[in-house]
Design a protein around this motif. Structure first.
Motif, short mmCIF file in Angstrom:
data_model
loop_
_atom_site.label_atom_id
_atom_site.label_comp_id
_atom_site.label_asym_id
_atom_site.label_seq_id
_atom_site.Cartn_x
_atom_site.Cartn_y
_atom_site.Cartn_z
N THR A 286 0.82 -1.21 0.00
CA THR A 286 0.00 0.00 0.00
C THR A 286 0.86 1.26 0.00
O THR A 286 0.36 2.36 -0.22
N GLU A 287 2.15 1.08 0.26
CA GLU A 287 3.13 2.16 0.18
C GLU A 287 4.47 1.51 -0.11
O GLU A 287 4.60 0.28 -0.06
N ALA A 288 5.46 2.31 -0.43
CA ALA A 288 6.78 1.76 -0.72
C ALA A 288 7.32 1.04 0.51
O ALA A 288 7.21 1.53 1.64
N VAL A 289 7.91 -0.14 0.29
CA VAL A 289 8.43 -0.97 1.36
C VAL A 289 9.82 -1.46 0.97
O VAL A 289 10.05 -1.82 -0.18
N THR A 290 10.73 -1.49 1.92
CA THR A 290 12.04 -2.11 1.71
C THR A 290 12.05 -3.42 2.47
O THR A 290 11.88 -3.45 3.69
N LEU A 291 12.25 -4.51 1.75
CA LEU A 291 12.19 -5.85 2.33
C LEU A 291 13.43 -6.62 1.89
O LEU A 291 13.67 -6.77 0.69
N GLY A 292 14.21 -7.06 2.85
CA GLY A 292 15.44 -7.79 2.51
C GLY A 292 16.38 -6.98 1.65
O GLY A 292 17.10 -7.54 0.82
N GLY A 293 16.39 -5.67 1.87
CA GLY A 293 17.27 -4.80 1.10
C GLY A 293 16.74 -4.44 -0.27
O GLY A 293 17.38 -3.69 -1.00
N THR A 294 15.57 -4.96 -0.63
CA THR A 294 14.97 -4.68 -1.94
C THR A 294 13.86 -3.65 -1.79
O THR A 294 12.97 -3.81 -0.95
N HIS A 295 13.92 -2.62 -2.61
CA HIS A 295 12.88 -1.58 -2.59
C HIS A 295 11.70 -2.05 -3.44
O HIS A 295 11.85 -2.40 -4.61
N ILE A 296 10.52 -2.05 -2.81
CA ILE A 296 9.29 -2.45 -3.51
C ILE A 296 8.37 -1.24 -3.57
O ILE A 296 7.95 -0.72 -2.53
N PRO A 297 8.07 -0.74 -4.76
CA PRO A 297 7.18 0.43 -4.86
C PRO A 297 5.78 0.13 -4.37
O PRO A 297 5.38 -1.04 -4.21
N ALA A 298 5.00 1.15 -4.14
CA ALA A 298 3.60 0.99 -3.75
C ALA A 298 2.80 0.35 -4.89
O ALA A 298 3.11 0.56 -6.07
N GLY A 299 1.81 -0.43 -4.53
CA GLY A 299 0.91 -1.02 -5.52
C GLY A 299 1.46 -2.23 -6.23
O GLY A 299 0.92 -2.62 -7.28
N LYS A 300 2.48 -2.88 -5.66
CA LYS A 300 3.07 -4.05 -6.31
C LYS A 300 2.66 -5.34 -5.59
O LYS A 300 2.70 -5.43 -4.36
N PRO A 301 2.30 -6.40 -6.35
CA PRO A 301 2.01 -7.69 -5.72
C PRO A 301 3.27 -8.29 -5.10
O PRO A 301 4.37 -8.16 -5.64
N VAL A 302 3.09 -8.96 -3.96
CA VAL A 302 4.19 -9.64 -3.27
C VAL A 302 3.79 -11.09 -3.04
O VAL A 302 2.74 -11.37 -2.46
N LEU A 303 4.63 -12.00 -3.52
CA LEU A 303 4.39 -13.43 -3.39
C LEU A 303 5.35 -13.99 -2.35
O LEU A 303 6.58 -13.90 -2.53
N VAL A 304 4.84 -14.55 -1.28
CA VAL A 304 5.67 -15.12 -0.22
C VAL A 304 5.74 -16.63 -0.41
O VAL A 304 4.73 -17.34 -0.24
N ALA A 305 6.92 -17.13 -0.78
CA ALA A 305 7.11 -18.56 -1.05
C ALA A 305 7.37 -19.29 0.27
O ALA A 305 8.51 -19.37 0.74
N ILE A 306 6.32 -19.83 0.84
CA ILE A 306 6.41 -20.51 2.14
C ILE A 306 7.38 -21.69 2.07
O ILE A 306 8.20 -21.89 2.97
N GLY A 307 7.27 -22.48 1.01
CA GLY A 307 8.14 -23.65 0.88
C GLY A 307 9.60 -23.27 0.83
O GLY A 307 10.46 -23.96 1.41
N ALA A 308 9.92 -22.17 0.18
CA ALA A 308 11.30 -21.70 0.11
C ALA A 308 11.77 -21.19 1.47
O ALA A 308 12.88 -21.50 1.92
N ALA A 309 10.94 -20.40 2.14
CA ALA A 309 11.32 -19.83 3.43
C ALA A 309 11.57 -20.93 4.46
O ALA A 309 12.49 -20.81 5.29
N ASN A 310 10.80 -22.00 4.41
CA ASN A 310 10.97 -23.09 5.38
C ASN A 310 12.24 -23.90 5.15
O ASN A 310 12.60 -24.73 5.99
N ARG A 311 12.91 -23.68 4.03
CA ARG A 311 14.16 -24.38 3.74
C ARG A 311 15.36 -23.41 3.71
O ARG A 311 16.39 -23.72 3.12
N ASP A 312 15.21 -22.27 4.35
CA ASP A 312 16.29 -21.27 4.34
C ASP A 312 17.41 -21.70 5.29
O ASP A 312 17.19 -21.82 6.50
N PRO A 313 18.64 -21.94 4.77
CA PRO A 313 19.74 -22.37 5.65
C PRO A 313 20.16 -21.31 6.65
O PRO A 313 20.83 -21.62 7.64
N ALA A 314 19.77 -20.05 6.41
CA ALA A 314 20.07 -19.01 7.40
C ALA A 314 19.22 -19.17 8.65
O ALA A 314 19.56 -18.64 9.71
#
Length: 395
Positions: A286-314
């Motif tokens: 709904t507004e510009a967001v910085t996520l993980g160092g990436t700038h995301i402009p307002a009005g952009k779809p965001v897809l959260v890959a649950i399967g990927a996040a659950n396998r993050d070695p970090a």
């Protein structure tokens, strides 16, 4: 990025692709669909967790798509469920159903779940082969959620079919038709219950609507459809994925056979290892967001890959290993934040009971086909098998 649901290798094992994407950047812009459209894909755990809880990422799909011509005919009761709302509307709707899915409420359902599981396993042919998805993973959660809502037994098979068609990736006409069938059915069921009230969850929601008007009629139908669909889809895939994971890890399977009281604590690692949810439902900034160092402009779809996040070695050492001794607390298979799955306690109770009875009654349970012959559902949102043929002799 091409549509992954058209790639059999990705459907069979998406985790190498997820790892490659995550290694480049945990949040990145990717092309989606046609016409030059793009979304921001989140594959890192911390970034996914932040995104799921960030109020600047709205789920109000009606607002996002207002004025956009899509050519789709998804019924509003399906397109605009509680999952597609923000506070305060989401808060009000969620409050009406949370009481039916508390640990205490679910504990009261456990005897019914156990009886249902036994009845289903009683029908398995001695020695097999049997399709575990069709004969356990699908009917068990369907029967339980339909019983909870008050859906008559003769209607349940058709309800399940329509629900499955909602996830028919690449078949928009099928999805649209299924959405109308489910909404029309729920509208008729509500009318029937008004004339013959009972004590099911749907009856209580009707009372909320008709008593003090906390629900509009449209919200009532939408909430009924959401509970019906979400109440079994995730659990069906959870059961199938969990059993397959154990069959492919004989030492862990044998451990749970010998120590069934460890099954409840093993469920979270099974959920983390092969999540029944591939991607969280739609969000946009709904507004510009910085996520993980990436700038995301307002009005952009965001897809959260649950399967990927659950396998993050970090987040988890050796994430591609199924390790029942690890502490998988915080996995995202049920989401995170205010939209965390309200039915998580019910899903875990069903999986606990089903696995206990399965491993006790069929101690030699094994795959009836090679893994290359297993077929995965073609859908972006959930990860699950179309069938899981197994061989099993009774004790």
């Amino acid at each position: 990025m091409s549509d992954p649901t058209t790639d059999p290798a990705f459907l069979r094992d998406p985790y190498p692709a997820y790892a490659a994407l995550r290694s480049r950047c945990p949040v990145q812009q990717v092309p989606t669909g046609s016409g030059g459209h793009s979304s921001y894909l989140v594959t890192g755990f911390e970034e996914a967790r932040d995104a799921l809880a960030d109020p600047r990422l709205s789920k109000n799909t009606a607002a996002f798509f207002a004025g956009k011509e899509s050519g789709r005919r998804i019924h509003p009761a399906v397109a605009h469920t509680m999952l597609a709302t923000d506070p305060p509307q989401h808060t009000r709707l969620r409050r009406l159903v949370t009481g039916s899915f508390t640990t205490r409420a679910v504990d009261e359902l456990r005897p019914f779940i156990a009886r249902t599981t036994d009845a289903l396993l009683d029908r398995w042919p001695a020695g097999g082969p049997v399709d575990l998805v069709a004969e356990l993973a699908v009917p068990l959660p369907v029967i339980v959620i339909c019983e909870l809502l008050g859906v008559p037994e003769p209607d349940r098979a058709e309800v399940r079919r329509w629900s499955g068609e909602l996830f028919a990736s690449g078949a928009p006409a099928v999805i649209d038709a299924a959405s109308h069938s489910l909404a029309d059915y729920m509208t008729g069921l509500i009318a029937d219950k008004r004339s013959r009230p009972g004590n099911a969850l749907l009856d209580r929601l009707i009372a909320a609507r008709d008593g003090d008007d906390r629900l509009s009629e449209e919200e009532l139908v939408s909430l009924g459809v959401l509970l019906l669909v979400a109440g079994h889809e995730t659990t069906t895939n959870f059961l199938g994925n969990a059993v397959l994971s154990l069959l492919l890890h004989p030492a862990e399977l044998q451990r749970l056979r010998q120590h069934p009281d460890e099954i409840p604590s093993a469920l979270d690692e099974l959920l983390r290892y092969d999540s029944p949810v591939s991607s969280a439902t739609f969000r946009f900034t709904t507004e510009a967001v910085t996520l993980g160092g990436t700038h995301i402009p307002a009005g952009k779809p965001v897809l959260v890959a649950i399967g990927a996040a659950n396998r993050d070695p970090a987040r988890w050492p050796a994430p591609d290993t199924l390790d029942l001794d690890r502490s998988p607390a915080g996995h995202l298979s049920f989401g995170h934040g205010i939209h965390r799955c309200v039915g998580a306690p019910l899903a875990k109770a069903e999986a606990d009971i089903a696995l206990r009875k399965l491993l006790t009654r069929f101690p030699d349970l094994r795959l009836a086909v090679s893994t290359e012959h297993l077929v995965w559902r073609r859908t972006r949102l959930v990860r699950g098998l179309t069938a899981l043929p197994v061989l099993a002799s009774r004790t």
